[in-house]
Design an enzyme around this catalytic site. Structure first.
Site, short mmCIF file in Angstrom:
data_model
loop_
_atom_site.label_atom_id
_atom_site.label_comp_id
_atom_site.label_asym_id
_atom_site.label_seq_id
_atom_site.Cartn_x
_atom_site.Cartn_y
_atom_site.Cartn_z
N THR A 5 0.91 -0.90 0.04
CA THR A 5 0.01 0.08 -0.22
C THR A 5 0.66 1.17 0.11
O THR A 5 2.06 0.99 0.36
CB THR A 5 -1.01 0.02 1.27
OG1 THR A 5 -0.11 0.44 2.36
CG2 THR A 5 -1.76 -1.31 1.41
N CYS A 6 0.54 2.45 -0.42
CA CYS A 6 1.14 3.63 -0.04
C CYS A 6 0.51 4.35 1.09
O CYS A 6 0.53 5.54 1.23
CB CYS A 6 0.78 4.52 -1.42
SG CYS A 6 -0.64 4.84 -1.92
#
Length: 170
Positions: A5-6
């Site tokens: 994920t970011c």
């Protein structure tokens, strides 16, 4: 399989990885890839975190007020435990209320026990997981002028538990 994920939110990162490990048992392992790309500055995954609900930080699922338990899952916390046992269920059956809103056996409304009904009256210690979440990687922007990333690498070791019709839904 790579999960990335970011986000830097542990509920979106470590909590998801922990739930995969709990559901898959020994059929999946979290791989330590910290030796890959040695110039990449990274931090280990978290083993403990708190969950924010409204303006309150919760250290454990047992700190979640009864009226918020529909929106906050045990799996959001490091241990993934719900803290409900037989004594809790028998108490609820006898008085009709969850035990965390009762004081010394005298059931009262939570608002009568605390000035702020959002603040649990019995705050617990912060949970810590026993899962190897330190094998995850957190890449934070200020370490090397990058974006934020969370990375976990899984390796399937054997068939997943349950029948073939069971699957995760996200």
């Amino acid at each position: 399989m790579v999960y990335s994920t970011c986000s830097m939110n542990p509920v979106e990162n470590e909590a998801v990885v922990a739930e995969v490990l709990r559901r898959c048992g020994e059929s999946v392992e979290l791989v330590d890839v910290s030796s890959e790309l040695p110039q990449l500055v990274r931090r280990p995954g978290l083993k403990k975190w708190k969950v924010q609900d409204k303006n309150v930080w919760l250290a454990s699922y047992k700190d979640v007020p009864t009226f918020r338990r529909a929106g906050i899952n045990p799996s959001m916390f490091p241990s993934g435990k719900s803290y409900m046992d037989a004594s809790d269920n028998s108490h609820e059956a006898s008085c009709g209320k969850m035990p965390d809103i009762c004081s010394n056996g005298n059931c009262e409304k939570r608002s009568e026990l605390s000035e702020d009904p959002l603040v649990p009256t019995d705050v617990s210690e912060e949970e810590v997981t026993t899962l190897p979440l330190e094998r995850c990687m957190r890449i934070v922007p200020h370490d090397q002028n990058t974006g934020a990333f969370f990375i976990a690498v899984f390796q399937k070791l054997s068939s997943l538990p349950g029948n073939s019709k069971n699957h995760f839904s996200y």
